[in-house]
Design a protein around this motif. Sequence first.
Motif, PDB file in Angstrom:
ATOM      1  N   LYS A 197       3.408  11.698 -12.517  1.00  0.00           N
ATOM      2  CA  LYS A 197       2.500  11.966 -11.426  1.00  0.00           C
ATOM      3  C   LYS A 197       2.539  11.058 -10.317  1.00  0.00           C
ATOM      4  O   LYS A 197       2.080  11.258  -9.337  1.00  0.00           O
ATOM      5  CB  LYS A 197       1.036  11.994 -11.964  1.00  0.00           C
ATOM      6  CG  LYS A 197       0.781  13.367 -12.861  1.00  0.00           C
ATOM      7  CD  LYS A 197      -0.543  13.294 -13.408  1.00  0.00           C
ATOM      8  CE  LYS A 197      -0.810  14.548 -14.113  1.00  0.00           C
ATOM      9  NZ  LYS A 197      -0.153  14.683 -15.439  1.00  0.00           N
TER      10      LYS A 197
ATOM     11  N   LYS B  54      -5.294  21.946 -18.288  1.00  0.00           N
ATOM     12  CA  LYS B  54      -5.137  20.379 -18.203  1.00  0.00           C
ATOM     13  C   LYS B  54      -4.597  19.611 -19.400  1.00  0.00           C
ATOM     14  O   LYS B  54      -4.853  19.868 -20.591  1.00  0.00           O
ATOM     15  CB  LYS B  54      -6.202  19.832 -17.703  1.00  0.00           C
ATOM     16  CG  LYS B  54      -6.308  19.835 -16.168  1.00  0.00           C
ATOM     17  CD  LYS B  54      -7.559  19.008 -15.617  1.00  0.00           C
ATOM     18  CE  LYS B  54      -7.640  19.011 -14.201  1.00  0.00           C
ATOM     19  NZ  LYS B  54      -8.669  17.904 -13.669  1.00  0.00           N
TER      20      LYS B  54
ATOM     21  N   SER C  16     -13.056  17.846 -21.307  1.00  0.00           N
ATOM     22  CA  SER C  16     -12.422  17.442 -19.733  1.00  0.00           C
ATOM     23  C   SER C  16     -11.509  16.658 -19.616  1.00  0.00           C
ATOM     24  O   SER C  16     -11.269  15.670 -20.527  1.00  0.00           O
ATOM     25  CB  SER C  16     -13.758  17.101 -18.941  1.00  0.00           C
ATOM     26  OG  SER C  16     -13.491  16.999 -17.643  1.00  0.00           O
TER      27      SER C  16
ATOM     28  N   ILE D 219      -9.487  14.471 -16.465  1.00  0.00           N
ATOM     29  CA  ILE D 219      -9.741  14.088 -14.903  1.00  0.00           C
ATOM     30  C   ILE D 219      -8.498  13.244 -14.870  1.00  0.00           C
ATOM     31  O   ILE D 219      -8.314  12.200 -15.246  1.00  0.00           O
ATOM     32  CB  ILE D 219     -10.789  13.495 -14.572  1.00  0.00           C
ATOM     33  CG1 ILE D 219     -12.114  14.465 -14.775  1.00  0.00           C
ATOM     34  CG2 ILE D 219     -10.998  13.019 -13.168  1.00  0.00           C
ATOM     35  CD1 ILE D 219     -13.168  13.772 -14.599  1.00  0.00           C
ATOM     36  N   TYR D 220      -7.410  13.541 -14.014  1.00  0.00           N
ATOM     37  CA  TYR D 220      -6.307  12.822 -13.488  1.00  0.00           C
ATOM     38  C   TYR D 220      -6.662  11.658 -12.656  1.00  0.00           C
ATOM     39  O   TYR D 220      -7.566  11.570 -12.002  1.00  0.00           O
ATOM     40  CB  TYR D 220      -5.261  13.826 -12.881  1.00  0.00           C
ATOM     41  CG  TYR D 220      -4.957  14.833 -13.870  1.00  0.00           C
ATOM     42  CD1 TYR D 220      -4.330  14.536 -15.135  1.00  0.00           C
ATOM     43  CD2 TYR D 220      -4.614  16.108 -13.394  1.00  0.00           C
ATOM     44  CE1 TYR D 220      -3.979  15.559 -15.840  1.00  0.00           C
ATOM     45  CE2 TYR D 220      -3.940  16.906 -14.263  1.00  0.00           C
ATOM     46  CZ  TYR D 220      -3.824  16.742 -15.661  1.00  0.00           C
ATOM     47  OH  TYR D 220      -3.175  17.669 -16.442  1.00  0.00           O
TER      48      TYR D 220
ATOM     49  N   LYS E 290      -5.579  10.725  -9.925  1.00  0.00           N
ATOM     50  CA  LYS E 290      -5.730  11.064  -8.281  1.00  0.00           C
ATOM     51  C   LYS E 290      -6.829  11.735  -7.999  1.00  0.00           C
ATOM     52  O   LYS E 290      -7.304  11.911  -6.908  1.00  0.00           O
ATOM     53  CB  LYS E 290      -4.545  11.743  -8.033  1.00  0.00           C
ATOM     54  CG  LYS E 290      -4.403  13.246  -8.711  1.00  0.00           C
ATOM     55  CD  LYS E 290      -3.172  13.916  -8.238  1.00  0.00           C
ATOM     56  CE  LYS E 290      -3.039  15.624  -9.088  1.00  0.00           C
ATOM     57  NZ  LYS E 290      -2.015  16.154  -8.727  1.00  0.00           N
ATOM     58  N   GLU E 291      -7.516  12.185  -9.238  1.00  0.00           N
ATOM     59  CA  GLU E 291      -9.008  12.709  -9.006  1.00  0.00           C
ATOM     60  C   GLU E 291     -10.032  12.074  -9.123  1.00  0.00           C
ATOM     61  O   GLU E 291     -11.241  12.490  -9.106  1.00  0.00           O
ATOM     62  CB  GLU E 291      -9.033  14.072  -9.911  1.00  0.00           C
ATOM     63  CG  GLU E 291      -8.023  14.885  -9.906  1.00  0.00           C
ATOM     64  CD  GLU E 291      -7.976  16.076 -10.896  1.00  0.00           C
ATOM     65  OE1 GLU E 291      -7.207  17.261 -10.715  1.00  0.00           O
ATOM     66  OE2 GLU E 291      -8.684  15.622 -12.097  1.00  0.00           O
ATOM     67  N   ASN E 292     -10.043  10.669  -9.462  1.00  0.00           N
ATOM     68  CA  ASN E 292     -11.258   9.879  -9.625  1.00  0.00           C
ATOM     69  C   ASN E 292     -10.889   8.293  -9.165  1.00  0.00           C
ATOM     70  O   ASN E 292      -9.861   8.079  -8.727  1.00  0.00           O
ATOM     71  CB  ASN E 292     -11.715   9.675 -11.267  1.00  0.00           C
ATOM     72  CG  ASN E 292     -10.479   8.824 -11.829  1.00  0.00           C
ATOM     73  OD1 ASN E 292     -10.047   7.861 -11.448  1.00  0.00           O
ATOM     74  ND2 ASN E 292      -9.908   9.594 -13.004  1.00  0.00           N
ATOM     75  N   THR E 293     -12.131   7.799  -8.831  1.00  0.00           N
ATOM     76  CA  THR E 293     -12.081   6.386  -8.041  1.00  0.00           C
ATOM     77  C   THR E 293     -11.407   5.393  -9.006  1.00  0.00           C
ATOM     78  O   THR E 293     -11.024   4.293  -8.398  1.00  0.00           O
ATOM     79  CB  THR E 293     -13.484   5.990  -7.797  1.00  0.00           C
ATOM     80  OG1 THR E 293     -14.398   6.020  -8.777  1.00  0.00           O
ATOM     81  CG2 THR E 293     -14.121   7.115  -6.751  1.00  0.00           C
TER      82      THR E 293
ATOM     83  N   LYS F  94      -8.697   5.607 -10.389  1.00  0.00           N
ATOM     84  CA  LYS F  94      -7.475   5.559 -10.371  1.00  0.00           C
ATOM     85  C   LYS F  94      -6.743   5.739 -11.886  1.00  0.00           C
ATOM     86  O   LYS F  94      -5.518   4.982 -11.728  1.00  0.00           O
ATOM     87  CB  LYS F  94      -6.694   4.515  -9.377  1.00  0.00           C
ATOM     88  CG  LYS F  94      -7.479   4.571  -8.095  1.00  0.00           C
ATOM     89  CD  LYS F  94      -7.039   6.073  -7.416  1.00  0.00           C
ATOM     90  CE  LYS F  94      -7.476   5.794  -5.911  1.00  0.00           C
ATOM     91  NZ  LYS F  94      -7.285   7.119  -5.364  1.00  0.00           N
TER      92      LYS F  94
ATOM     93  N   ASP G 164      -6.113   8.111 -15.582  1.00  0.00           N
ATOM     94  CA  ASP G 164      -6.271   9.322 -16.318  1.00  0.00           C
ATOM     95  C   ASP G 164      -7.401   9.041 -17.162  1.00  0.00           C
ATOM     96  O   ASP G 164      -7.462   8.188 -17.952  1.00  0.00           O
ATOM     97  CB  ASP G 164      -4.994   9.869 -17.004  1.00  0.00           C
ATOM     98  CG  ASP G 164      -4.042  10.144 -16.309  1.00  0.00           C
ATOM     99  OD1 ASP G 164      -4.124  10.669 -15.084  1.00  0.00           O
ATOM    100  OD2 ASP G 164      -2.802  10.150 -16.766  1.00  0.00           O
TER     101      ASP G 164
END
Length: 804
Positions: free
Chosen positions: A78, A611, A647, A649-650, A652-655, A657, A659
Amino acid sequence: MEKQDSLDLFAEQGKFVKGKHLVTIFHNEQNLYTVLRIRVEETNDQYEDKEAVVTGYFPKIHEQETYIFYGEFKEHPKFGLQFHTNHFRKDIPQTEQGVITYLSSEMFKGIGKKTAENIVKVLGENAISKILNQPSLLDSIPKLPPEKAKMLYDTLMEHQGLEQVMVALNQYGFGPQLSMRIYQAYKEETLGIIQKNPYKLVEDIEGIGFGRADELGYQLGISGNHPDRIKAACLYTLENESMQTGHVYIPAKDLLEKVKNLLEENKRDQIEFLDISNEVVKLEEEGKIIGEEQRVYLPSLYFAEKGLVTNIHRILEQSEYKEQFPESEFLLALGNLEERLGVEYAPSQKEAIQTALMSPMLILTGGPGTGKTTVIKGIVELYAELHGCSLEPKDYQKKDEPFPFLLAAPTGRAAKRMSESTGLPAVTIHRLLGFNGTEGFDRDETTPLEGKIIIVDETSMLDIWLANQLFKALPEHIQVILVGDEDQLPSVGPGQVLKDLLNSERIPTVRLTDIYRQAEGSSIIELAHDIKKGFIPANVTFKQADRSFIRCSTAQVAQVVEKVALNAKNKGYSAKDIQVLAPMYRGPAGIDRLNVLLQEIFNPNPDGSRKEITFGDVKYRIGDKVLQLVNQPENNVFNGDIGEIISIIYAKENTEKQDMIYISYEGHEVEYTKQDLTQITHAYCCSVHKSQGSEFPIVILPITRSYYRMLRRNLIYTAITRSKQSLILCGEEDALRMGVERADELSRLTTLCHKLQESIPANGTETNSETQITDGLTLEETLMKVDPMIGMENLTPYDFMVNN
């Protein structure tokens, strides 16, 4: 030319990237895992970009400082190309002028150019490394005050000490993660401690065993009968026996034999028993072990047994419960309760309820289907009626009073079952005691629990440490009911608390023997009780309404489990309803292999739309059934809890930075970073030990000869009793019979039973201080009596002759 020389020097340690730190992208304070970006100055790899992302285990990296990172570039699926660091160091000036410039910089306040020149004049161009290795060399520098010398050394340590330590630890064969743990334990004293006594690592650092430390000791010239080596072997043996075998102590003779074997395992050394005996005595003098006649303990285990006996004695001395209600009042209340609940208690169940209410302490034991849960509910209901108190926690909150009922179990699932059966709140023992990780427990003898009656279920799972902590925290004037099945597996930790309490015959006990669920047609319960007696019925392989036996070899187990799981899934059962249990992790029929197979049945991802995160060889997906492996009190999740990934969350999807994975444990959500995934594993298949305290609608249990080392009666019995509705055995009938026949081969060495019998009167009589099972010798006297020929009983003179 100078740059080429620098490249050649760095290249001696493999691939490297040298650069100036620009920004830290991520830094975990717990394990020091770091992701940072650098401006590349030099590299010997085929990398041409001006900047690079570097990952590894680092302390605080100083901005705008130049570092050399050793490792290799790897492509992240990624995040692209990253340099994975094995070890690193700050770029140290390599010339006299460079060292002078460095030491006279603003970093070293009060050290001017003249002082820096004096340092280099005396110590040369390797001044920095010399100072780090031997700070006393600064005493030889003219006109350098002691306070400035200390400041200089401290600053060097802050900026370069760790890097030096990491390089040295890497040369000793320690990886970056383990090196960071070592450094966090010893800080700037790391190299001094290791070089003086590498065996201290065995005591202080989790994950380092005797073999690893011994190899390091050999490299450093510490071998043979060196006292530090022998002491470490003794402590390691005691620790290993307690955690692997569950023993609370080791007989002195056995300790000497085991330590001698361990010390001579490398085939390089021959150790005398006298040398080991001398160090055992010294360890006792240092307080690192405790000797009691012919037994040797770790202090924590010795004092746990002693403390538990003291507090049980304290509880039993309470006399106010024995005649608090006339029997007529009890029987009237019991009759009213039976009418209200629509039940009729059997004589043994009535005895259990009455004993619980009229005694300071009760052990309630019995196998599956004997009505333990029914009795627990009866105790709670009747206690409330006879004492005129409410069963509603909110009624006490209004009065700001503690709720009188404390219900607890070793696992979250067992606590949940207690709560469902009684209608009262129940929690894990760790949560009840306020376990907060490394700091211990909030509740103890100084801040005891608040309550009038405590019921602890699944007591067979209590190890001696947790049992002692629980009883320490019990307040004065509390009634204690311990519930458990004495034939289940003992605790994972050391001791056999329930078994010892029962064998002592010092605590009021009621054994439930009548089987009620059998009357409902449960052949699983019938089979469990047969196995408990060491008997395999002739119809064990016959298909029953609620159980079956599928004959197969070890190589066929995976195929059979797959077919059974698919059939169950097609009938509408989910992964939550089905639990595969296995005794071992490795092999074609092991837990690891079966988890991979079962994940593809219950939570496949053929098109990649679901995911998932890869961690090592394992893929974790949304919807996966997972098992918590360690206690995490700050998040209220404990070893053995089963949850579901809800859930992902990768980065790139959160602050943050990074997984993130979110797992729900019965509605309670816990957040995990990727580095935290060592704490979980898939739970489609789990060990029998991890299943204790839980029940499942369907249990699939493979039993083959490949499990030989683990197969024993209590393990098979425990596995079978996890099943509520349906049991599928698959494997070899002779392996099942062999396992059931093996009953007490691994009996644990404890002294809890004996200590209870010594401390507490039997049937109201005084204990006889002359009835001792030991000879009263000190540990040193015992060791001196050990036969020097132990371990050589089967040898003859011919064994010492050289074959020609």
